[in-house]
Design a protein around this motif. Structure first.
Motif, PDB file in Angstrom:
ATOM      1  N   ASN A 246      -9.813   6.058  -1.362  1.00 34.02           N
ATOM      2  CA  ASN A 246      -8.699   5.330  -2.341  1.00 34.02           C
ATOM      3  C   ASN A 246      -9.207   4.231  -3.058  1.00 34.02           C
ATOM      4  OD1 ASN A 246      -5.733   7.087  -3.848  1.00 34.02           O
ATOM      5  ND2 ASN A 246      -6.562   7.895  -1.806  1.00 34.02           N
TER       6      ASN A 246
ATOM      7  N   ASN B  53       0.651  -0.919  -0.535  1.00 33.91           N
ATOM      8  CA  ASN B  53      -0.333  -0.333   0.269  1.00 33.91           C
ATOM      9  C   ASN B  53       1.020   1.755  -0.559  1.00 33.91           C
ATOM     10  OD1 ASN B  53      -2.242   2.652   0.355  1.00 33.91           O
ATOM     11  ND2 ASN B  53      -2.255   1.510   3.062  1.00 33.91           N
ATOM     12  N   HIS B  54       0.555   1.929  -0.716  1.00 31.66           N
ATOM     13  CA  HIS B  54       0.981   3.501  -1.228  1.00 31.66           C
ATOM     14  C   HIS B  54      -0.066   4.525  -0.797  1.00 31.66           C
ATOM     15  CE1 HIS B  54       5.230   2.183  -2.891  1.00 31.66           C
ATOM     16  NE2 HIS B  54       5.144   1.618  -2.069  1.00 31.66           N
ATOM     17  N   ILE B  55      -0.891   4.209  -0.462  1.00 33.65           N
ATOM     18  CA  ILE B  55      -1.920   5.555  -0.639  1.00 33.65           C
ATOM     19  C   ILE B  55      -1.746   5.516   1.341  1.00 33.65           C
ATOM     20  CG2 ILE B  55      -4.458   5.678   0.094  1.00 33.65           C
ATOM     21  CD1 ILE B  55      -5.252   3.288  -1.546  1.00 33.65           C
TER      22      ILE B  55
ATOM     23  N   ASP C 108       0.398   1.909 -11.589  1.00 39.32           N
ATOM     24  CA  ASP C 108      -0.540   3.147 -10.117  1.00 39.32           C
ATOM     25  C   ASP C 108      -0.395   3.196  -9.152  1.00 39.32           C
ATOM     26  OD1 ASP C 108      -2.725   3.657  -8.463  1.00 39.32           O
ATOM     27  OD2 ASP C 108      -3.982   2.717  -9.417  1.00 39.32           O
ATOM     28  N   GLU C 109       0.180   4.159  -9.207  1.00 41.82           N
ATOM     29  CA  GLU C 109       1.275   5.315  -7.693  1.00 41.82           C
ATOM     30  C   GLU C 109       0.471   4.256  -6.412  1.00 41.82           C
ATOM     31  OE1 GLU C 109      -0.085  10.117  -7.203  1.00 41.82           O
ATOM     32  OE2 GLU C 109       1.360   9.058  -9.128  1.00 41.82           O
ATOM     33  N   ARG C 110      -0.307   4.443  -6.182  1.00 46.25           N
ATOM     34  CA  ARG C 110      -0.799   3.391  -5.188  1.00 46.25           C
ATOM     35  C   ARG C 110      -0.796   2.507  -4.340  1.00 46.25           C
ATOM     36  NH1 ARG C 110      -7.221   5.148  -6.702  1.00 46.25           N
ATOM     37  NH2 ARG C 110      -6.065   3.449  -8.806  1.00 46.25           N
ATOM     38  N   HIS C 111       0.165   1.727  -5.144  1.00 46.74           N
ATOM     39  CA  HIS C 111       0.250   0.238  -5.561  1.00 46.74           C
ATOM     40  C   HIS C 111       2.450   0.169  -5.758  1.00 46.74           C
ATOM     41  CE1 HIS C 111      -3.240  -1.683  -5.922  1.00 46.74           C
ATOM     42  NE2 HIS C 111      -3.054  -0.776  -6.585  1.00 46.74           N
TER      43      HIS C 111
END
Length: 145
Positions: free
Chosen positions: A26, A14-16, A75-78
């Protein structure tokens, strides 16, 4: 044709930002977009979030599954996206789920929150088959609830 159907299993970190409201927003966005894209692309699957990691199974035509996985990797959230399995399958394990999210209910969210802290749940230590089996078992329980 059985050979044209594939199952892809991956995990990511997780990068959130872990503000509860930001995280929930998100995840809701990820699920909404996934469901629209997956329905259009004949992809089914399930997603589990636990202990800072996403674990996901995608099922469908090889080219569509690979394209979805490419979007996830971008996806920058991953972060640290790791492919665990990509195998031909004879049938879907999640035929009714364009993208099921395991653990949405309060009871299940509480149950799964404890998995990470008590067992050290870390999808990087699991095989693609183990993650697939876990998500399939949890999906059956979720559908029965």
């Amino acid at each position: 044709m059985a050979s044209s159907m594939y199952r892809l299993v991956y995990y990511s970190r997780n990068h959130i930002a872990y503000d509860e409201a930001v995280f929930a927003s998100n995840v809701d966005e990820i699920l909404a977009n996934s469901r629209v894209n997956n329905e259009r692309n004949e992809i089914t699957g399930a997603l589990l979030f636990n202990a800072g990691c996403f674990a996901q199974v995608l099922e469908g035509p090889l080219d569509k599954v690979e394209a979805a996985f490419e979007r996830i990797q971008q996806d920058e959230r991953h972060g640290d996206v790791s492919l665990l399995a990509l195998d031909p399958i004879g049938h879907r394990s999640f035929p009714n789920w364009a993208m099921g999210f395991i653990g949405r209910s309060g009871m299940h969210a509480e149950r799964f929150a404890g998995i990470g802290s008590s067992s050290g749940f870390d999808p990087s230590r699991l095989s693609g088959d183990e993650i697939h089996s876990l998500l399939k078992e949890l999906a059956i329980e979720e559908e029965a609830a």
